[in-house]
Motif scaffolding. Structure first.
Motif, mmCIF file in Angstrom:
data_model
loop_
_atom_site.group_PDB
_atom_site.id
_atom_site.type_symbol
_atom_site.label_atom_id
_atom_site.label_comp_id
_atom_site.label_asym_id
_atom_site.label_seq_id
_atom_site.Cartn_x
_atom_site.Cartn_y
_atom_site.Cartn_z
ATOM 1 N N ASN A 110 37.107 40.279 49.484
ATOM 2 C CA ASN A 110 37.914 41.241 50.093
ATOM 3 C C ASN A 110 36.934 42.448 50.096
ATOM 4 O O ASN A 110 37.648 43.560 51.374
ATOM 5 N N LEU A 141 46.554 45.844 44.888
ATOM 6 C CA LEU A 141 45.867 44.126 45.914
ATOM 7 C C LEU A 141 45.588 44.303 47.130
ATOM 8 O O LEU A 141 44.324 43.628 47.949
ATOM 9 N N PRO A 155 45.461 39.058 50.673
ATOM 10 C CA PRO A 155 45.083 37.780 49.405
ATOM 11 C C PRO A 155 45.396 36.880 49.209
ATOM 12 O O PRO A 155 46.641 36.197 49.509
ATOM 13 N N ALA A 158 42.752 36.193 43.481
ATOM 14 C CA ALA A 158 42.089 37.831 42.788
ATOM 15 C C ALA A 158 40.465 37.098 42.203
ATOM 16 O O ALA A 158 40.815 35.515 40.918
ATOM 17 N N THR A 160 37.998 38.676 39.145
ATOM 18 C CA THR A 160 36.867 38.811 38.412
ATOM 19 C C THR A 160 35.584 37.902 37.272
ATOM 20 O O THR A 160 36.209 37.170 37.887
ATOM 21 N N PHE A 322 36.933 44.236 40.763
ATOM 22 C CA PHE A 322 37.401 44.319 41.053
ATOM 23 C C PHE A 322 37.854 43.074 42.769
ATOM 24 O O PHE A 322 37.136 43.454 43.875
ATOM 25 N N GLY A 324 37.925 39.179 44.945
ATOM 26 C CA GLY A 324 39.007 38.776 45.395
ATOM 27 C C GLY A 324 38.215 37.206 46.652
ATOM 28 O O GLY A 324 38.008 37.943 47.577
ATOM 29 N N ASP A 326 40.168 36.690 50.165
ATOM 30 C CA ASP A 326 41.577 36.492 51.528
ATOM 31 C C ASP A 326 41.551 36.211 52.340
ATOM 32 O O ASP A 326 40.653 34.893 53.013
ATOM 33 N N VAL A 364 47.524 35.686 42.221
ATOM 34 C CA VAL A 364 48.208 36.934 43.230
ATOM 35 C C VAL A 364 49.709 37.234 43.182
ATOM 36 O O VAL A 364 49.807 38.496 43.347
ATOM 37 N N PHE A 385 41.138 41.106 34.247
ATOM 38 C CA PHE A 385 41.347 42.087 35.707
ATOM 39 C C PHE A 385 42.417 43.294 35.091
ATOM 40 O O PHE A 385 42.560 44.065 36.599
#
Length: 438
Positions: A110, A141, A155, A158, A160, A322, A324, A326, A364, A385
């Motif tokens: 992301n 997001l 997304p 995710a 973290t 943060f 993630g 995609d 997500v 998160f």
């Protein structure tokens, strides 16, 4: 297409012409589900090229096999899947953005979306983001994916990070799971005392993904890398709050918790050492567990491992990155309608939830995420998160973070005694501003 200004990638630009399958470009608007006709599904006989990032593993490969099978059932189209090892990702993307061999659809981090959107390498999927099940994905997001009102990726899962530790070692040495930074230090020192000084009690990450660890420690003190003031980025590396987190970060080496000979190791390097009994704790995510089992040749198994949230030195839990993964339609996809259909299927609740589960990511979709509170493996990540933060949403962040390694170089200069923290961070702040504002 513009060409990304990343040093050392010139050779990659010599790659050949596009290898994407499909026919003439079509609209990026999501079509209705491809219904069978008298001659079969709408896209029968066509082939889509899809890039997945990193190395394959059994759960992720099984997921892709099933997803591709379902996609062919719905559309009639085949998918040519290519796994791109992490060290090759920038080279491959740069070449594709310059008009070389590229995908129709790609997985993408992301934080990489602003960079590749600035190179006109991603196709908007705005209509898809606001329709159907995808409309349930929380808008926060989509912060890095939304640029000038258009959404350029969706997304998929995710990410973290939390602290992975050797649960079997903790049990053996009667170490309680740390809840404060002082307890982290004490645990690391006890591990080294019992397992050997060549073991990193808590591994220092100074490589390509170093800012996941540094960022967590700096954010926990209230620090920021840079903030946007008007149309300019203003660096904040010299602020006392960032300095405090930077000092904690470098102290992992200066206090002897991690070896000075390994200042450039990244998560992959640390994972390999962890699998070979040379690391007690490090910051990562559960996607590393299959790799650890493989790297250790089965000697280190998942039931010997566990996670806890990274404690902040100032108290409480440190904010996690943060991040993630995609999924996006590549800008020169040969059939953008077909590519959008693949993104639509992959990000539906059924397939996005499974992507996250099989890949060790957080889902997500809000209801699935909420259900993880009682999951002993994922609960630390779900908690992190809630406090997660992102790096500056600027296309040039990758240059600062990876290509020029601004913060990594600053940390090394301090650890090696070549500069004070004030000197190193002042120079880094100037360089960061120049890169972000170019």
């Amino acid at each position: 297409m513009k060409i990304v200004k990343i040093a050392g990638l010139t050779a990659a630009l010599a790659l050949g012409v596009t290898a994407c399958g499909g026919t003439d470009p079509a609209s990026t608007e999501p079509s209705a589900a491809a219904a069978p006709t008298a001659t079969g599904p709408k896209f029968a006989g066509q082939t889509l090229t899809m890039w997945r990032l990193g190395d394959t593993n059994p759960p992720s490969q099984a997921y892709m096999d099933d997803l591709i099978k379902e996609f062919k059932t719905q559309t009639g189209a085949d998918v040519k899947l290519e796994w791109i090892p992490w060290p090759q990702v920038n080279d491959k993307f740069t070449a594709a953005a310059a008009g070389g061999a590229g995908p129709d659809v790609t997985e993408i981090g992301n934080d990489q979306v602003p960079l590749w959107q600035s190179q006109e390498a991603l196709e908007p999927v705005t209509a898809l983001a606001g329709a159907g099940e995808q409309a349930q994905i929380p808008k926060n997001l989509l912060g890095l994916e939304t640029i000038d009102g258009e959404v350029y990726a969706l997304p998929w899962g995710a990410g973290t990070r939390a602290v992975l530790y050797r649960k079997d070692w903790f049990d053996e040495l009667k170490i309680e799971v740390p809840k404060t930074w002082d307890e982290v230090i004490a645990a690391a020192k006890k591990i080294q005392a019992e397992k050997g000084k060549d073991v990193d009690g808590f591994a220092f990450n100074g490589g390509s993904d170093a800012n996941h660890l540094l960022g967590a420690l700096a954010w926990s003190e209230g620090g920021e890398y840079a903030v946007k003031e008007g149309d300019k980025w203003v660096g904040k590396l010299a602020d006392p709050t960032f300095k405090a987190g930077f000092a904690t970060y470098t102290s992992l080496v200066t206090e002897g918790l991690s070896g000075k000979a390994r200042l450039t190791q990244n998560t992959v390097d640390i994972r390999t050492r962890f699998a070979n009994d040379k690391v007690g704790m490090y910051l990562t995510a559960s996607w590393d567990i299959p790799g650890i089992e493989t790297d250790s040749k089965g000697k280190v198994k998942a039931d010997q491992l566990a996670f806890f949230p990274l404690p902040a030195k100032a108290g409480g839990e440190a904010p996690a990155f943060f991040g993630g993964n995609d999924i996006a339609v590549w800008g020169n996809a040969q059939n953008k309608e077909l590519a959008t259909e693949f993104v639509k299927l992959a990000t539906s609740k059924q397939w996005a939830d499974r992507y996250a589960k099989d890949g060790g990511l957080l889902p997500v979709y809000p209801d699935t995420l909420a259900s993880l509170a009682s999951d002993p493996v994922q609960a630390p990540f779900a908690a992190a998160f809630a406090k997660a933060k992102a790096f500056p949403a600027d296309p040039n962040w990758t240059e600062a973070n990876e290509t020029k390694a601004v913060l990594q170089n600053a940390a090394r200069s301090v650890i090696e005694g070549k500069a004070t923290a004030d000197e190193a961070l002042a120079a880094a702040n100037k360089e960061l501003e120049e890169i972000l504002n170019q």
